[in-house]
Write a protein that holds these residues in place. Sequence first.
Motif, PDB file in Angstrom:
ATOM      1  N   GLY A   1       5.392   1.711  -3.034  1.00 16.83           N
ATOM      2  CA  GLY A   1       4.288   1.889  -2.109  1.00 16.83           C
ATOM      3  C   GLY A   1       3.536   0.607  -1.828  1.00 16.83           C
ATOM      4  N   SER A   2       3.842  -0.465  -2.568  1.00  7.04           N
ATOM      5  CA  SER A   2       3.169  -1.729  -2.262  1.00  7.04           C
ATOM      6  C   SER A   2       3.896  -2.389  -1.089  1.00  7.04           C
ATOM      7  CB  SER A   2       3.143  -2.645  -3.489  1.00  7.04           C
ATOM      8  OG  SER A   2       4.443  -2.958  -3.921  1.00  7.04           O
ATOM      9  N   ASP A   3       3.182  -3.233  -0.376  1.00 10.84           N
ATOM     10  CA  ASP A   3       3.807  -3.841   0.807  1.00 10.84           C
ATOM     11  C   ASP A   3       4.827  -4.902   0.397  1.00 10.84           C
ATOM     12  OD1 ASP A   3       2.553  -6.531   0.725  1.00 10.84           O
ATOM     13  OD2 ASP A   3       0.699  -5.432   1.127  1.00 10.84           O
ATOM     14  N   SER A   4       5.720  -5.216   1.298  1.00 10.83           N
ATOM     15  CA  SER A   4       6.849  -6.100   0.987  1.00 10.83           C
ATOM     16  C   SER A   4       6.406  -7.513   0.613  1.00 10.83           C
ATOM     17  CB  SER A   4       7.835  -6.140   2.155  1.00 10.83           C
ATOM     18  OG  SER A   4       7.189  -6.592   3.319  1.00 10.83           O
TER      19      SER A   4
ATOM     20  N   GLN B   1       5.819 -10.030  -6.471  1.00 12.50           N
ATOM     21  CA  GLN B   1       4.853 -10.471  -7.485  1.00 12.50           C
ATOM     22  C   GLN B   1       4.504  -9.322  -8.430  1.00 12.50           C
ATOM     23  OE1 GLN B   1       4.379 -10.971  -4.158  1.00 12.50           O
ATOM     24  NE2 GLN B   1       4.689 -13.181  -4.006  1.00 12.50           N
ATOM     25  N   VAL B   2       4.402  -8.121  -7.894  1.00 12.29           N
ATOM     26  CA  VAL B   2       4.101  -6.958  -8.732  1.00 12.29           C
ATOM     27  C   VAL B   2       5.249  -6.727  -9.714  1.00 12.29           C
ATOM     28  CG1 VAL B   2       3.733  -4.453  -8.736  1.00 12.29           C
ATOM     29  CG2 VAL B   2       2.553  -5.879  -7.059  1.00 12.29           C
TER      30      VAL B   2
ATOM     31  N   GLU C   1      15.769  -6.736  -5.817  1.00 11.96           N
ATOM     32  CA  GLU C   1      14.853  -6.574  -6.955  1.00 11.96           C
ATOM     33  C   GLU C   1      15.618  -6.605  -8.277  1.00 11.96           C
ATOM     34  OE1 GLU C   1      12.283  -3.205  -6.593  1.00 11.96           O
ATOM     35  OE2 GLU C   1      11.112  -4.141  -5.004  1.00 11.96           O
ATOM     36  N   ALA C   2      16.809  -6.040  -8.299  1.00  8.95           N
ATOM     37  CA  ALA C   2      17.621  -6.075  -9.522  1.00  8.95           C
ATOM     38  C   ALA C   2      17.957  -7.521  -9.884  1.00  8.95           C
ATOM     39  CB  ALA C   2      18.894  -5.254  -9.335  1.00  8.95           C
TER      40      ALA C   2
END
Length: 143
Positions: free
Chosen positions: A56-59, A64-65, A111-112
């Motif tokens: 749900g966080s923006d791209s 960073q998250v 992301e992986a």
Amino acid sequence: MSATSWAGTSSRYHVNTDVGIVLRPARRRGAARPRIHIPQRFSLLAGHATPLRRYGSDSDTRPQVLTQLLHQLAVPDRSLADSTSMLEQEFADIDDPDRSRILLPVGSCAEAKRADEYLNAVPEWTGRITLLVSDDADLDNAC
């Protein structure tokens, strides 16, 4: 032979034969099923009261998250002698050494790869990470 060797829709399908048998784990009376533990932890960014959210966080902030979450999970508090990371503590709680694995789900191959690179750069985790690849990924473009 792996399941994808005969799975006709897999990009890695290469054995053209009908399935004759499927092996499953033995079910003994009274045998316990493997225990799967799914802990729920909330990570906070320093100085903030709101938990970090990757989904749900923006791209723009998502990488960073992810890095912040991985740091909080995998890096022990270096200011404390003999400190262990949250992931190391989870490993310590696993009773069966043959099942000592932790799965960290992510949202994409990118992301992986990012998680794999980050965790392999942490001394305690270098060489202990396995990057899983989608079985429908093209071999040339696999994670």
